[in-house]
Design a protein around this motif. Structure first.
Motif, PDB file in Angstrom:
ATOM      1  N   LEU A  98       5.731  15.164  -2.071  1.00 30.33           N
ATOM      2  CA  LEU A  98       6.507  14.057  -1.511  1.00 30.33           C
ATOM      3  C   LEU A  98       6.322  12.753  -2.289  1.00 30.33           C
ATOM      4  O   LEU A  98       7.241  11.921  -2.341  1.00 30.33           O
ATOM      5  N   ILE A  99       5.142  12.557  -2.910  1.00 31.06           N
ATOM      6  CA  ILE A  99       4.896  11.308  -3.635  1.00 31.06           C
ATOM      7  C   ILE A  99       4.962  11.486  -5.146  1.00 31.06           C
ATOM      8  O   ILE A  99       4.634  10.567  -5.897  1.00 31.06           O
ATOM      9  N   ALA A 100       5.407  12.663  -5.603  1.00 35.02           N
ATOM     10  CA  ALA A 100       5.408  12.939  -7.046  1.00 35.02           C
ATOM     11  C   ALA A 100       6.322  11.995  -7.805  1.00 35.02           C
ATOM     12  O   ALA A 100       6.027  11.595  -8.942  1.00 35.02           O
ATOM     13  N   ASP A 101       7.455  11.606  -7.201  1.00 32.00           N
ATOM     14  CA  ASP A 101       8.387  10.667  -7.832  1.00 32.00           C
ATOM     15  C   ASP A 101       7.879   9.250  -7.583  1.00 32.00           C
ATOM     16  O   ASP A 101       7.998   8.721  -6.478  1.00 32.00           O
ATOM     17  N   ARG A 102       7.325   8.642  -8.626  1.00 34.25           N
ATOM     18  CA  ARG A 102       6.689   7.337  -8.437  1.00 34.25           C
ATOM     19  C   ARG A 102       7.683   6.235  -8.100  1.00 34.25           C
ATOM     20  O   ARG A 102       7.305   5.206  -7.553  1.00 34.25           O
ATOM     21  N   THR A 103       8.948   6.434  -8.440  1.00 34.79           N
ATOM     22  CA  THR A 103       9.945   5.409  -8.110  1.00 34.79           C
ATOM     23  C   THR A 103      10.248   5.405  -6.605  1.00 34.79           C
ATOM     24  O   THR A 103      10.810   4.432  -6.094  1.00 34.79           O
ATOM     25  N   HIS A 104       9.925   6.488  -5.921  1.00 34.80           N
ATOM     26  CA  HIS A 104      10.132   6.559  -4.468  1.00 34.80           C
ATOM     27  C   HIS A 104       8.811   6.874  -3.763  1.00 34.80           C
ATOM     28  O   HIS A 104       8.788   7.587  -2.759  1.00 34.80           O
ATOM     29  N   PHE A 105       7.733   6.344  -4.306  1.00 33.40           N
ATOM     30  CA  PHE A 105       6.405   6.671  -3.781  1.00 33.40           C
ATOM     31  C   PHE A 105       6.254   6.239  -2.325  1.00 33.40           C
ATOM     32  O   PHE A 105       5.740   7.000  -1.492  1.00 33.40           O
ATOM     33  N   VAL A 106       6.707   5.020  -2.002  1.00 32.12           N
ATOM     34  CA  VAL A 106       6.520   4.501  -0.644  1.00 32.12           C
ATOM     35  C   VAL A 106       7.278   5.346   0.369  1.00 32.12           C
ATOM     36  O   VAL A 106       6.769   5.660   1.454  1.00 32.12           O
ATOM     37  N   ALA A 107       8.497   5.751   0.023  1.00 32.38           N
ATOM     38  CA  ALA A 107       9.271   6.598   0.933  1.00 32.38           C
ATOM     39  C   ALA A 107       8.564   7.938   1.136  1.00 32.38           C
ATOM     40  O   ALA A 107       8.484   8.460   2.266  1.00 32.38           O
ATOM     41  N   GLY A 108       8.045   8.511   0.058  1.00 28.57           N
ATOM     42  CA  GLY A 108       7.301   9.763   0.176  1.00 28.57           C
ATOM     43  C   GLY A 108       6.027   9.589   0.977  1.00 28.57           C
ATOM     44  O   GLY A 108       5.619  10.478   1.737  1.00 28.57           O
ATOM     45  N   MET A 109       5.414   8.419   0.816  1.00 30.32           N
ATOM     46  CA  MET A 109       4.196   8.091   1.558  1.00 30.32           C
ATOM     47  C   MET A 109       4.488   8.043   3.059  1.00 30.32           C
ATOM     48  O   MET A 109       3.754   8.616   3.880  1.00 30.32           O
ATOM     49  N   GLN A 110       5.588   7.398   3.430  1.00 29.49           N
ATOM     50  CA  GLN A 110       5.961   7.310   4.843  1.00 29.49           C
ATOM     51  C   GLN A 110       6.282   8.688   5.423  1.00 29.49           C
ATOM     52  O   GLN A 110       5.875   9.007   6.539  1.00 29.49           O
ATOM     53  N   THR A 111       6.999   9.485   4.650  1.00 27.35           N
ATOM     54  CA  THR A 111       7.320  10.838   5.111  1.00 27.35           C
ATOM     55  C   THR A 111       6.052  11.659   5.331  1.00 27.35           C
ATOM     56  O   THR A 111       5.940  12.419   6.303  1.00 27.35           O
ATOM     57  N   SER A 112       5.089  11.493   4.439  1.00 28.65           N
ATOM     58  CA  SER A 112       3.820  12.209   4.570  1.00 28.65           C
ATOM     59  C   SER A 112       3.127  11.838   5.874  1.00 28.65           C
ATOM     60  O   SER A 112       2.621  12.709   6.600  1.00 28.65           O
TER      61      SER A 112
END
Length: 479
Positions: A436-450
Motif C-alpha cells: 500500500l505504501i510502495a508508491d512514494r508519491t501516494h505514501f500518505v494515502a497508502g498509510m491511511q488505508t493501512s
C-alpha cells in the motif's frame, strides 16, 4: 475428551506443609519460579526486540546494502515468516524434549544467527541470517511460555506471571526503537550485535531452571512442510506482488502454492495420529477468540510501527534516533498496561481488559488516519500511545485464556498455535502495508488505508472478545 476452557485452581504442594522443611521447600520453589520467569521474560524481550529494533534501521540498511521497498520488507518478514511457520513444530519440540532443553537450543541458534546478521556483507546474506534468527525465535517462544506454565500452577499467580512476562515484550517496545535509532546512528550492525550479551545472560540463567518433563511424540513432517508452503506462498505473493504486479505468473504461482499448502495442511491435521496442530485445540470458544485477538493485535501493532518508521525517516526526514524517540511514550504506557493487566483480569475476568484494550487500539488508529495528512510526528506519537497502551492491556489476559484452555502437557503446542496466529498477523500486515505504501508519491494515502485496514481487523476482534466467558464461568471445575 475435548479440551475444556477453565482456569485450574489449586495450591502448590510445597504450601500444604506446615513444618520448617515445608517453608524451605516453599522458598526454594519460589526462587526457582522467579528465575524461570526472569529467563522467560528475557526471551520474550529478545524476540520482540529483533522486530522493533530493526524497523528503525531499515532506511540505513537499504542505503548501505541496497534494495527496494520489497527487499526491506523481507528483512522483517524473513524473520516473522520463519517465526510463524515453525512455531507449531517448535511447540511439539518443546513438549517432546522438554521446555528447558528446547529453550537452550533456541538461545544458541539465536546467538549464532545474530552474529551472522551483524557481519552480513549483502542484503541477501542478511535476509538469510534473519531466516535462521526467526527459526531460533520460534523455538524460544513456546518453550518460554511452557516454562511459566510449569512454574506457576495456580491460575491467579500464573496471570500475574504472564503479565510480567509480557513486560519483557513491552520493555523491548520501549527500548527497541530508541535503542535501534541510537545504535543505527553509529552503525546499523550494532542492532544485531546487541543480542549477544542478552543471549549469554539467558544461557547462564537457564542452568538454574528445573528440568522439564518430556512427552515423546512423532513429529508431523508433512504438516510442517505444508505450513511452510502455505505461509511462504502467501507472504511471497503479497510482498512481490507490490513490485512485480499481482498479475505476474510468479506471484500467481506463489498464491496457488499457498492455497494448496493450506488445503494439504488441514487434511493432514485431521487425519494423522500426532498432528502438529491438533484440531481439538480449536473447540473451546475462548481459544478461537484468543487466536483472532492475537492476529489482530499484531496487525495493529507491528504493522503500524513498520509504516510509521518509514514515514518518519523517508518523508519527514527525521534521524533514526529521533524517529525512535517518537515511539518512546507509547512503549512507556505499554509497560504500565502489561503490569496492571493481570490485576484487571483477576478482578473483572479476561473479557473486560481485552475489549477495553482493543477499543483503545482502534481509537489510536482513528487518530492516525485523521492526522496523517498533517505531516507532523506529534499525531503519530499520540496515536501510538493509544495503540501501545491498549494492546498491552489486552494481551496478557488473552494469553491466560490460551493456557487455561488446554491440559498442562499441551501448553507448548497451544502456545505455539496462539503465537503462530500472532506472527502470521504481523507478517501479513507488513506485506500488505508494504504494498500500500510502495508508491512514494501516494505514501500518505497508502498509510491511511493501512491504518483503516488495521482498525477494522481490531474492531472485529473486539466484537468477538465480548463473548469471552466471565471469570465466574471460567473458574468452574470440569468433569
Amino acid at each position: 475428551m475435548p479440551y475444556q476452557y477453565t482456569f485450574r485452581q489449586g495450591t502448590p504442594p510445597a504450601r500444604r506443609t506446615g513444618h520448617a522443611g515445608g517453608m524451605t521447600s516453599t522458598t526454594t520453589a519460589t526462587t526457582r519460579a522467579g528465575r524461570t520467569l526472569a529467563l522467560a521474560s528475557l526471551g520474550f524481550f529478545l524476540i520482540t526486540l529483533d522486530i522493533l529494533i530493526v524497523n528503525v534501521a531499515l532506511t540505513r540498511i537499504g542505503r548501505d546494502l541496497g534494495g527496494s521497498t520489497s527487499g526491506l520488507q523481507w528483512v522483517i518478514d524473513a524473520y516473522t515468516l520463519m517465526f510463524a511457520s515453525l512455531l507449531l513444530f517448535a511447540g511439539n519440540l518443546s513438549d517432546r524434549i522438554g521446555a528447558k532443553k528446547a529453550l537452550g537450543w533456541g538461545i544458541a541458534g539465536f546467538l549464532v544467527a545474530s552474529i551472522g546478521c551483524a557481519v552480513a556483507p549483502s542484503l541477501g546474506v542478511l535476509i538469510a541470517a534473519r531466516v535462521v534468527q526467526g527459526s531460533a525465535a520460534a523455538i524460544m517462544l513456546p518453550a518460554s511460555m511452557a516454562l511459566i506454565r510449569e512454574a506457576y500452577q495456580d491460575a491467579k499467580e500464573r496471570a500475574h506471571a504472564l503479565g510480567i512476562w509480557a513486560v519483557g515484550g513491552a520493555v523491548a517496545g520501549a527500548v527497541g526503537p530508541v535503542l535501534g535509532g541510537a545504535l543505527t546512528t553509529l552503525d546499523w550492525r550494532l542492532v544485531f550485535a546487541i543480542n549477544l550479551p542478552v543471549c549469554v545472560v539467558m544461557l547462564v540463567l537457564l542452568r538454574s531452571v528445573q528440568k522439564s518433563a518430556a512427552r515423546p511424540t512423532p513429529f508431523d513432517w508433512g504438516g510442517q512442510i505444508a505450513a511452510l508452503a502455505t505461509l511462504g506462498g502467501l507472504v511471497f505473493g503479497l510482498i512481490e506482488g507490490g513490485s512485480l504486479g499481482f498479475g505476474s505468473p510468479l506471484v500467481i504461482g506463489a498464491f496457488i502454492v499457498g492455497a494448496a499448502g493450506l488445503v494439504v495442511f488441514l487434511v493432514i491435521q485431521g487425519r494423522i495420529r500426532h498432528p502438529m496442530m491438533p484440531l481439538p485445540l480449536f473447540r473451546p470458544r475462548g481459544m478461537r477468540i484468543a487466536l483472532l485477538v492475537g492476529f489482530a493485535f499484531m496487525v495493529g501493532n507491528f504493522g503500524t510501527v513498520f509504516v510509521n518508521s518509514l514515514y518518519l525517516q523517508q518523508h519527514l526526514g527525521m534521524t533514526p534516533l529521533l524517529a525512535g524517540l517518537v515511539f518512546l511514550p507509547s512503549a512507556a504506557f505499554a509497560v504500565t498496561g502489561n503490569i496492571i493487566s493481570g490485576t484487571l483480569a483477576n478482578r473483572y475476568g479476561a473479557r473486560v481488559p481485552v475489549v477495553f484494550g482493543l477499543l483503545t487500539m482502534v481509537t489510536g488508529l482513528v487518530i492516525l488516519v485523521l492526522t496523517a495528512p498533517l505531516g507532523s510526528p506529534w499525531p503519530i506519537l499520540v496515536g501510538s500511545i493509544f495503540t501501545g497502551a491498549g494492546g498491552s492491556v489486552a494481551m496478557p489476559p488473552v494469553t491466560s485464556v490460551v493456557l487455561a484452555s488446554v491440559p498442562a502437557e499441551r501448553s507448548g503446542t497451544a502456545s505455539a498455535v496462539f503465537n503462530t496466529f500472532r506472527q502470521v498477523g504481523g507478517a501479513v500486515a507488513i506485506a500488505v502495508f508494504g504494498v500500500l505504501i510502495a508508491d512514494r508519491t501516494h505514501f500518505v494515502a497508502g498509510m491511511q488505508t493501512s491504518f483503516i485496514v488495521a482498525g477494522t481487523v481490531i474492531l472485529a476482534a473486539a466484537i468477538a472478545a465480548v463473548f469471552i466467558r466471565p471469570a465466574t464461568e471460567n473458574t468452574r471445575p470440569t468433569s
